[in-house]
Design a protein around this motif. Structure first.
Motif, PDB file in Angstrom:
ATOM      1  N   ARG A   1       0.858  -1.187   0.000  1.00  0.00           N
ATOM      2  CA  ARG A   1       0.000   0.000   0.000  1.00  0.00           C
ATOM      3  C   ARG A   1       0.892   1.234   0.000  1.00  0.00           C
ATOM      4  O   ARG A   1       1.837   1.334   0.791  1.00  0.00           O
ATOM      5  CB  ARG A   1      -0.899   0.010   1.228  1.00  0.00           C
ATOM      6  N   VAL A   2       0.574   2.181  -0.894  1.00  0.00           N
ATOM      7  CA  VAL A   2       1.326   3.432  -0.968  1.00  0.00           C
ATOM      8  C   VAL A   2       0.355   4.578  -0.687  1.00  0.00           C
ATOM      9  O   VAL A   2      -0.615   4.770  -1.418  1.00  0.00           O
ATOM     10  CB  VAL A   2       1.979   3.620  -2.356  1.00  0.00           C
ATOM     11  N   ALA A   3       0.598   5.306   0.390  1.00  0.00           N
ATOM     12  CA  ALA A   3      -0.212   6.474   0.737  1.00  0.00           C
ATOM     13  C   ALA A   3       0.680   7.694   0.566  1.00  0.00           C
ATOM     14  O   ALA A   3       1.821   7.715   1.034  1.00  0.00           O
ATOM     15  CB  ALA A   3      -0.715   6.371   2.166  1.00  0.00           C
ATOM     16  N   TRP A   4       0.182   8.699  -0.128  1.00  0.00           N
ATOM     17  CA  TRP A   4       0.993   9.880  -0.410  1.00  0.00           C
ATOM     18  C   TRP A   4       0.211  11.150  -0.124  1.00  0.00           C
ATOM     19  O   TRP A   4      -1.011  11.173  -0.153  1.00  0.00           O
ATOM     20  CB  TRP A   4       1.503   9.872  -1.857  1.00  0.00           C
ATOM     21  N   ARG A   5       0.968  12.196   0.156  1.00  0.00           N
ATOM     22  CA  ARG A   5       0.396  13.521   0.376  1.00  0.00           C
ATOM     23  C   ARG A   5       1.448  14.537  -0.030  1.00  0.00           C
ATOM     24  O   ARG A   5       2.615  14.399   0.302  1.00  0.00           O
ATOM     25  CB  ARG A   5       0.035  13.725   1.842  1.00  0.00           C
ATOM     26  N   THR A   6       1.021  15.554  -0.769  1.00  0.00           N
ATOM     27  CA  THR A   6       1.941  16.611  -1.167  1.00  0.00           C
ATOM     28  C   THR A   6       1.158  17.914  -1.282  1.00  0.00           C
ATOM     29  O   THR A   6      -0.034  17.953  -1.009  1.00  0.00           O
ATOM     30  CB  THR A   6       2.680  16.252  -2.478  1.00  0.00           C
ATOM     31  N   VAL A   7       1.840  18.968  -1.664  1.00  0.00           N
ATOM     32  CA  VAL A   7       1.215  20.281  -1.780  1.00  0.00           C
ATOM     33  C   VAL A   7       1.547  20.865  -3.147  1.00  0.00           C
ATOM     34  O   VAL A   7       2.710  20.884  -3.557  1.00  0.00           O
ATOM     35  CB  VAL A   7       1.703  21.229  -0.656  1.00  0.00           C
ATOM     36  N   SER A   8       0.507  21.318  -3.858  1.00  0.00           N
ATOM     37  CA  SER A   8       0.692  21.980  -5.153  1.00  0.00           C
ATOM     38  C   SER A   8       1.452  23.280  -4.953  1.00  0.00           C
ATOM     39  O   SER A   8       1.496  23.825  -3.850  1.00  0.00           O
ATOM     40  CB  SER A   8      -0.671  22.325  -5.778  1.00  0.00           C
ATOM     41  N   VAL A   9       2.010  23.811  -6.027  1.00  0.00           N
ATOM     42  CA  VAL A   9       2.709  25.087  -5.918  1.00  0.00           C
ATOM     43  C   VAL A   9       1.770  26.211  -5.508  1.00  0.00           C
ATOM     44  O   VAL A   9       2.210  27.210  -4.967  1.00  0.00           O
ATOM     45  CB  VAL A   9       3.456  25.446  -7.230  1.00  0.00           C
ATOM     46  N   ASP A  10       0.450  26.034  -5.715  1.00  0.00           N
ATOM     47  CA  ASP A  10      -0.513  27.053  -5.289  1.00  0.00           C
ATOM     48  C   ASP A  10      -0.906  26.893  -3.824  1.00  0.00           C
ATOM     49  O   ASP A  10      -1.736  27.635  -3.325  1.00  0.00           O
ATOM     50  CB  ASP A  10      -1.756  27.038  -6.185  1.00  0.00           C
ATOM     51  N   GLY A  11      -0.328  25.902  -3.121  1.00  0.00           N
ATOM     52  CA  GLY A  11      -0.598  25.713  -1.704  1.00  0.00           C
ATOM     53  C   GLY A  11      -1.704  24.727  -1.392  1.00  0.00           C
ATOM     54  O   GLY A  11      -1.991  24.468  -0.233  1.00  0.00           O
ATOM     55  N   HIS A  12      -2.345  24.149  -2.401  1.00  0.00           N
ATOM     56  CA  HIS A  12      -3.441  23.208  -2.176  1.00  0.00           C
ATOM     57  C   HIS A  12      -2.895  21.828  -1.868  1.00  0.00           C
ATOM     58  O   HIS A  12      -2.133  21.270  -2.656  1.00  0.00           O
ATOM     59  CB  HIS A  12      -4.337  23.146  -3.414  1.00  0.00           C
TER      60      HIS A  12
END
Length: 184
Positions: A99-110
């Motif tokens: 299982r791969v769970a990911w989280r990141t932030v767009s350059v617009d902050g979203h």
């Protein structure tokens, strides 16, 4: 009549300046592909999991947790971001569901996040250290500073609409004042 046309032209120009540049800021990064793909079976040892987005993401706010069928975390260090690709190194994976769970932030902050699974059919090389199983399932840590971007977006919309209302009231007042001065 000339004043009314000039006022309307100024209002339209002001609206274009306010609204046109704001639209790209509302676009968020979207995950295009992963390697391995969701649902894939991987027969060879895997060194990393990669994510390809439609735009760049912020590395410092990116988290990827790779969990084996045994419940252990196989993420090996922090993910790195180059251009539109986010890469998470992994320790040798055991056979079974991953299982791969990911989280990141767009350059617009979203903030954006997701998860997928694949099957590892390549046993780790002999002599490779086995990670210590965790007592609880791995989760992707949330960044409390990022907040919910939807409320920020609606705030911008209300700010723009309020600005437009002020411009319209001022323009109407100017037209009224001009007509009043001309007749009296």
């Amino acid at each position: 009549m000339r004043l009314i046309r000039a006022t309307l032209a100024a209002i339209v120009a002001g609206l274009l300046v306010l609204l046109v540049p704001a639209q790209p800021a509302w676009a968020h990064a979207k995950l295009l592909t992963t390697d391995p793909a969701d649902g894939a079976t991987v027969g060879a040892p895997l060194a990393a999991v990669t994510f390809t987005f439609n735009e760049m993401v912020k590395q410092q706010f990116s988290t990827v947790v790779v969990t084996g069928a045994d419940g252990a975390s196989y993420s090996d260090g922090a993910p790195t971001s180059v251009d539109k690709t986010l890469t998470q190194p992994v320790k040798p994976l055991p056979n079974g569901a991953v299982r791969v769970a990911w989280r990141t932030v767009s350059v617009d902050g979203h903030p954006i996040e997701g998860q997928f699974t694949f099957t590892s059919a390549a046993a780790p090389t002999s002599g490779a250290p086995s990670p210590t199983p965790t007592s609880a399932p791995a989760t992707v840590a949330a960044d409390p500073a990022s907040g919910d971007d939807d409320s920020g977006r609606s705030g911008v919309v209300w700010l723009v609409l309020g600005g437009v209302a002020v411009v319209l009231v001022l323009a109407g007042g100017a037209v009224w004042w001009r007509r009043r001065s001309a007749t009296g």
